[in-house]
Design a protein around this motif. Structure first.
Motif, PDB file in Angstrom:
ATOM      1  N   THR A  41       2.484   3.435  12.840  1.00 24.93           N
ATOM      2  CA  THR A  41       2.370   2.308  11.923  1.00 24.93           C
ATOM      3  C   THR A  41       1.423   1.259  12.485  1.00 24.93           C
ATOM      4  O   THR A  41       1.217   1.160  13.681  1.00 24.93           O
ATOM      5  CB  THR A  41       3.743   1.662  11.670  1.00 24.93           C
ATOM      6  OG1 THR A  41       4.274   1.221  12.908  1.00 24.93           O
ATOM      7  CG2 THR A  41       4.694   2.641  11.023  1.00 24.93           C
ATOM      8  N   ASN A  83       3.137   9.096   2.911  1.00 24.09           N
ATOM      9  CA  ASN A  83       2.388   7.838   2.965  1.00 24.09           C
ATOM     10  C   ASN A  83       1.616   7.725   4.270  1.00 24.09           C
ATOM     11  O   ASN A  83       0.478   7.270   4.279  1.00 24.09           O
ATOM     12  CB  ASN A  83       3.326   6.636   2.797  1.00 24.09           C
ATOM     13  CG  ASN A  83       3.486   6.231   1.357  1.00 24.09           C
ATOM     14  OD1 ASN A  83       2.582   5.664   0.773  1.00 24.09           O
ATOM     15  ND2 ASN A  83       4.642   6.539   0.781  1.00 24.09           N
ATOM     16  N   GLY A 110       0.776  -1.235   0.000  1.00 20.87           N
ATOM     17  CA  GLY A 110       0.000   0.000   0.000  1.00 20.87           C
ATOM     18  C   GLY A 110       0.805   1.282   0.000  1.00 20.87           C
ATOM     19  O   GLY A 110       0.220   2.370   0.045  1.00 20.87           O
ATOM     20  N   PHE A 111       2.123   1.193  -0.064  1.00 22.25           N
ATOM     21  CA  PHE A 111       2.937   2.408  -0.092  1.00 22.25           C
ATOM     22  C   PHE A 111       2.974   2.970  -1.505  1.00 22.25           C
ATOM     23  O   PHE A 111       3.122   2.234  -2.474  1.00 22.25           O
ATOM     24  CB  PHE A 111       4.374   2.116   0.367  1.00 22.25           C
ATOM     25  CG  PHE A 111       4.481   1.833   1.832  1.00 22.25           C
ATOM     26  CD1 PHE A 111       4.440   2.869   2.757  1.00 22.25           C
ATOM     27  CD2 PHE A 111       4.614   0.539   2.296  1.00 22.25           C
ATOM     28  CE1 PHE A 111       4.543   2.608   4.117  1.00 22.25           C
ATOM     29  CE2 PHE A 111       4.711   0.263   3.645  1.00 22.25           C
ATOM     30  CZ  PHE A 111       4.672   1.304   4.561  1.00 22.25           C
ATOM     31  N   HIS A 114      -2.413   7.640   9.288  1.00 24.50           N
ATOM     32  CA  HIS A 114      -1.803   7.077  10.487  1.00 24.50           C
ATOM     33  C   HIS A 114      -1.094   8.127  11.324  1.00 24.50           C
ATOM     34  O   HIS A 114      -0.724   7.862  12.445  1.00 24.50           O
ATOM     35  CB  HIS A 114      -0.785   6.000  10.117  1.00 24.50           C
ATOM     36  CG  HIS A 114      -1.407   4.837   9.427  1.00 24.50           C
ATOM     37  ND1 HIS A 114      -0.777   3.648   9.282  1.00 24.50           N
ATOM     38  CD2 HIS A 114      -2.605   4.662   8.824  1.00 24.50           C
ATOM     39  CE1 HIS A 114      -1.539   2.799   8.632  1.00 24.50           C
ATOM     40  NE2 HIS A 114      -2.659   3.405   8.334  1.00 24.50           N
ATOM     41  N   GLN A 172      -2.355   7.476   4.435  1.00 26.38           N
ATOM     42  CA  GLN A 172      -2.997   6.343   5.078  1.00 26.38           C
ATOM     43  C   GLN A 172      -3.727   6.739   6.364  1.00 26.38           C
ATOM     44  O   GLN A 172      -4.374   5.910   6.990  1.00 26.38           O
ATOM     45  CB  GLN A 172      -1.965   5.248   5.371  1.00 26.38           C
ATOM     46  CG  GLN A 172      -1.378   4.647   4.112  1.00 26.38           C
ATOM     47  CD  GLN A 172      -0.237   3.673   4.393  1.00 26.38           C
ATOM     48  OE1 GLN A 172       0.009   3.296   5.526  1.00 26.38           O
ATOM     49  NE2 GLN A 172       0.462   3.274   3.345  1.00 26.38           N
TER      50      GLN A 172
END
Length: 130
Positions: free
Chosen positions: A118, A108, A98-99, A114, A112
């Motif tokens: 992580t 990223n 997914g990066f 986040h 995402q």
């Protein structure tokens, strides 16, 4: 050939692929530019004979982070015999997780949602995917 663009980039300028992978593996503590430059420096200082050891270190680090098996061959054999193939494989592995490889770690994490935290990785039972 699964990813012609990545393969061509890695063959022509492996320092770019290495830098992109290293930034993600280092979780943003080093930039892709700094990692790529260090790859070049290691290559020049060793007469382009031992930069694969530097690459191997990151392959091993990535495998440990994502719980990937070291099969069918040890990391040092994979990077030593076909470093460019190993880099392409690492690039694809991160992209498949997914990066977006060309925007870096911090972007990223924002993408995402986040905020730098992580999440546990998705585990593959059969090692790195091709």
């Amino acid at each position: 050939m699964e990813d012609q663009g990545n393969c061509c980039l890695t063959c022509c300028c492996p320092c770019i692929t290495f830098g992109l992978v290293a930034e993600i593996v280092d979780r943003g503590s080093t930039s892709s530019g700094a990692s790529g430059a260090m790859y070049i420096v290691v290559g020049i200082l060793t007469g382009w004979g031992c930069q694969w050891l530097y690459s191997c270190f990151y392959r091993t680090k990535m495998r440990a982070q994502y719980g990937l098996q070291e099969t069918p061959y040890p990391d040092c054999c994979v990077t030593g015999f076909c470093e460019l193939c190993a880099m392409c494989q690492e690039f694809r592995e991160l992209r498949n997780r997914g990066f977006v490889m060309d925007i870096g770690w911090h972007a990223n994490m924002e993408l995402q949602g986040h905020n730098g935290v992580t999440v546990p990785p998705v585990m593959h039972a059969d090692g790195m995917t091709r």
